[in-house]
Every structure is written in C-alpha cells, then in structure tokens.
Design an enzyme around this catalytic site. Structure first.
Site, PDB file in Angstrom:
ATOM      1  N   ARG A  39     -42.036  -6.631  30.121  1.00  0.00           N
ATOM      2  CA  ARG A  39     -40.588  -6.420  30.240  1.00  0.00           C
ATOM      3  C   ARG A  39     -40.107  -5.341  29.278  1.00  0.00           C
ATOM      4  O   ARG A  39     -39.103  -4.671  29.535  1.00  0.00           O
ATOM      5  CB  ARG A  39     -39.839  -7.717  29.923  1.00  0.00           C
ATOM      6  N   CYS A  71     -10.227 -17.078  38.669  1.00  0.00           N
ATOM      7  CA  CYS A  71      -9.336 -16.479  39.666  1.00  0.00           C
ATOM      8  C   CYS A  71      -9.128 -17.466  40.812  1.00  0.00           C
ATOM      9  O   CYS A  71     -10.086 -18.054  41.310  1.00  0.00           O
ATOM     10  CB  CYS A  71      -9.946 -15.186  40.204  1.00  0.00           C
ATOM     11  N   THR A  94      -7.120 -16.462  43.561  1.00  0.00           N
ATOM     12  CA  THR A  94      -6.527 -15.661  44.637  1.00  0.00           C
ATOM     13  C   THR A  94      -6.961 -16.158  46.015  1.00  0.00           C
ATOM     14  O   THR A  94      -6.160 -16.233  46.946  1.00  0.00           O
ATOM     15  CB  THR A  94      -6.909 -14.178  44.462  1.00  0.00           C
ATOM     16  N   GLY A 134     -17.642 -12.717  39.864  1.00  0.00           N
ATOM     17  CA  GLY A 134     -18.579 -13.455  40.701  1.00  0.00           C
ATOM     18  C   GLY A 134     -19.919 -13.758  40.077  1.00  0.00           C
ATOM     19  O   GLY A 134     -20.714 -14.495  40.658  1.00  0.00           O
ATOM     20  N   GLY A 165      -7.382 -16.742  33.455  1.00  0.00           N
ATOM     21  CA  GLY A 165      -7.216 -15.557  34.291  1.00  0.00           C
ATOM     22  C   GLY A 165      -5.944 -14.812  33.929  1.00  0.00           C
ATOM     23  O   GLY A 165      -4.987 -15.405  33.429  1.00  0.00           O
ATOM     24  N   ALA A 179       3.310 -16.648  42.779  1.00  0.00           N
ATOM     25  CA  ALA A 179       2.555 -17.845  42.396  1.00  0.00           C
ATOM     26  C   ALA A 179       1.486 -17.453  41.393  1.00  0.00           C
ATOM     27  O   ALA A 179       1.008 -16.319  41.395  1.00  0.00           O
ATOM     28  CB  ALA A 179       1.897 -18.471  43.630  1.00  0.00           C
ATOM     29  N   SER A 180       1.117 -18.391  40.545  1.00  0.00           N
ATOM     30  CA  SER A 180      -0.026 -18.175  39.663  1.00  0.00           C
ATOM     31  C   SER A 180      -1.289 -18.034  40.509  1.00  0.00           C
ATOM     32  O   SER A 180      -1.504 -18.793  41.451  1.00  0.00           O
ATOM     33  CB  SER A 180      -0.166 -19.370  38.720  1.00  0.00           C
ATOM     34  N   GLU A 181      -2.111 -17.029  40.191  1.00  0.00           N
ATOM     35  CA  GLU A 181      -3.377 -16.843  40.909  1.00  0.00           C
ATOM     36  C   GLU A 181      -4.567 -16.886  39.953  1.00  0.00           C
ATOM     37  O   GLU A 181      -5.581 -16.216  40.156  1.00  0.00           O
ATOM     38  CB  GLU A 181      -3.357 -15.523  41.701  1.00  0.00           C
ATOM     39  N   GLY A 182      -4.397 -17.683  38.898  1.00  0.00           N
ATOM     40  CA  GLY A 182      -5.494 -17.848  37.945  1.00  0.00           C
ATOM     41  C   GLY A 182      -5.445 -19.236  37.337  1.00  0.00           C
ATOM     42  O   GLY A 182      -4.437 -19.931  37.418  1.00  0.00           O
TER      43      GLY A 182
END
Length: 345
Positions: free
Chosen positions: A27, A186, A188, A221, A268, A287-290
């Site tokens: 490695r 998140c 969303t 992600g 978030g 709206a809150s998205e976190g």
C-alpha cells in the site's frame, strides 16, 4: 405530463469494486496526490483531493490547520468574520493554499467574501454554496463572481445532472459540487422528495465536466473509507466529507457528557439549529431540511485522516492502481445485495 426515467440509478451501498490483478507490492507504493489545472482560473493545485465540508461544525480553522499538514483541503464555513480570517492568516500562513472562502449567493455574502479575499490575497479558492444550484439567479451569481475574480478557482453547487454541470462550468465555475440530499444530516429527500443516488450522479456529472475540462466534487453520502474510494472510482476529482469528520477535537462546539458518554453536536446547515444560530430562526415560508445529532467524541482528527487515507491506498492496491489518478480507469463496479457481514454490527 409527469415523466418517469426508468434507468436504474445507484448509490454507494448498491455496489462494490471488483478486485483486479495488481503489480503493487505494498500500500505504501500508492500515490494519493493529484495535480489539477483548472479550466477557467488557469490555476494549478497539488494535494490529496479530500475536502472538509463547509459546515460550521467541521469546516473550521482548527480543522484546516491539521488537514493542511496532510496536503488535504478545507472549505471554511462562511460564518467566520473578517477579523477571524486575518488572525488565521497571521497564525497559519502555510494553510492558505489549502482552504476556500465559502459564500452564499446574496449581496451581503458577496461583500463579505470580497473583503476577506482582499484582506487575505493568498487564498485562491472560492466555494459558492447553495442548496439548489439549478436556479437562474445562482448561474448569474457565478458569472458575476468569475468576472470579479478572474484568477480565483471557483467551486459551485450543488447539482446532480450533467446539463447543469455544463452550464455552471461555462458560466465560470471550475469545480462543480455534486450531491442533492445524500448527507448524513440532510433531510432534503424526505422533506421535498427531490434527490439523486450519489454514485450515478457522480458518474454522469464527471462525464459532463471532464468533456469540458472541468472538475467535480462528490459532496455527501460517504459513510466509510470504502465509500470515499467508490466516489473516486466513479470519476470524482475531489470528495467532500462532513459527517465522517464530525465529533473531533478540531470541530466547533463543546464536548458534553450524557449517560457517561462524551459527545459533540453535528448539524446540517439547513437545520433548525443552524438557522436559529445564523438567521434568527426558520423563516415561516420554508422548512428545516437538516437534522441535529449528538455524535460520539472521537478525539483528534488525525486518526480518522489516517484511516481514510489507509483505506484509499488499500483500494488502489486491490484494483491495481499505482496512483489515485488511475483509480477511475481501473474501477469496475458490481451490483450487490449486501455490502458486508453484519453478524457483529
């Protein structure tokens, strides 16, 4: 009339990388540094292309000081003052090549960013960050910033489709942030129903960007070093991480105890916590998205850095890539129904 795209879209959890014959003995032979020359700024950058996200819990000056020692990058969150930046530039001049100034798309954001870049001219990266990179207003803002800062490298996003990647690059951005809704804090996708599986988004957006000699960041992600490797294998030039760097000494916020466990807050940037802190609350039209979570305190970030880089080197040896640059050319993804053995999870 509503339309359904029947093409299968995949996320990191849906695939594994197939091992391939390798001539590497260790490695330690793997070179993780990349050198890029950017399309619009014409600037050149060399380093390990992992970026700490511009969230106010992780995108801190303290984090940047450690990341810079590993030739890694930090997108500094936008809530530091001009005086904070001046102090950081005085105390850590060696870090300034490895940080970006973050900004939203408002007039106040532009004025603040301009004052910082004038006061600290060694900083050559700008991160233009909005939740929805598809708005006409944002495209015009990118053009405005490019005209104002012709020699600065501009990161812009977020988007998830090739046509918008192309439009932002042609409008003056150098590096496009790819990802809508995949982040660990998140919401969303659940609040709006909008999103795109991250692996497919990266593959498609990388193809569009590279055709114009642009670059992309896979933003969000990743849950483990293997996901970081998959993002690079899918064609990402940079990978941006938030949750994986949360909970460390270098993160903002105090360590607190609950039921005998040491914890830190991570949230978030569209969460109630962030909007109450920076915008005086959640406006009634949105709206809150976190989400806000309590993460285990992990100590210094050094061990996490070594874990991620070690995993990435190991990926390269499994697929026969002597350099990180070769990983996407050596990558073959296989679809799977299970990632790993969960007996002791």
């Amino acid at each position: 009339m509503p339309r359904i795209d029947a093409d299968l879209k995949l996320d990191f959890k849906d695939v594994l990388l197939r091992p391939k014959r390798s001539s590497l003995k260790s490695r330690a032979e793997v070179d993780l540094e990349r050198t890029f020359t950017f399309r619009n700024s014409k600037q050149t950058y060399s380093g390990i292309p992992i970026i700490v996200a511009n969230m106010d819990t992780v995108g801190t000056f303290e984090m940047a000081a450690v990341m810079s020692q590993h030739s890694m990058f930090t997108a500094i969150h936008k809530h530091y003052s001009l005086d904070d930046w001046k102090l950081f530039a005085t105390n850590h001049p060696e870090c300034l090549q490895n940080v970006a100034v973050s900004s939203g798309s408002g007039q106040n954001d532009l004025e603040k960013m301009t004052s910082i870049l004038e006061a600290v001219p060694q900083v050559k990266f700008i991160c233009l960050d909005v939740a929805n990179g598809y708005s006409e207003h944002f495209v015009e803002f990118v053009k405005l910033v490019r005209a104002k800062f012709p020699e600065h490298t501009i990161m812009a996003g977020n988007v998830v489709t090739g046509e918008m990647v192309e439009e932002l690059i042609l409008s003056g951005a150098d590096i496009i942030k790819v990802g809508v809704g995949p982040g660990s804090v998140c919401t969303t996708r659940t609040k709006t129903g909008v999103g795109y599986p991250q692996l497919s988004a990266v593959i498609e957006c990388a193809d569009s960007a590279h055709g114009l000699k642009g670059h992309i960041i896979s933003d969000g992600g990743c849950t483990c070093p293997g996901d970081v490797a998959k993002a690079f294998g899918a064609g990402a030039d940079f990978v941006m991480l938030g949750g994986m760097f949360s909970g460390h000494t270098e993160c903002a916020g105090e360590v607190f105890e609950r039921n005998g466990r040491k914890l830190k807050l991570f949230y978030g940037m569209s969460s109630d916590t962030a909007m109450n802190k920076h915008a005086g609350g959640v406006a009634e039209y949105r709206a809150s998205e976190g989400k806000t979570v309590e993460v285990p305190y992990k100590g210094d970030v050094e061990n996490t850095i070594l874990d991620i880089l070690g995993g990435l080197r190991s990926t390269c040896t499994y697929v026969g890539a002597a350099k990180l640059k070769e990983l996407s050319r050596r990558a073959t993804f296989i679809r799977v129904t299970q990632q790993h053995n969960t007996v002791f999870s």
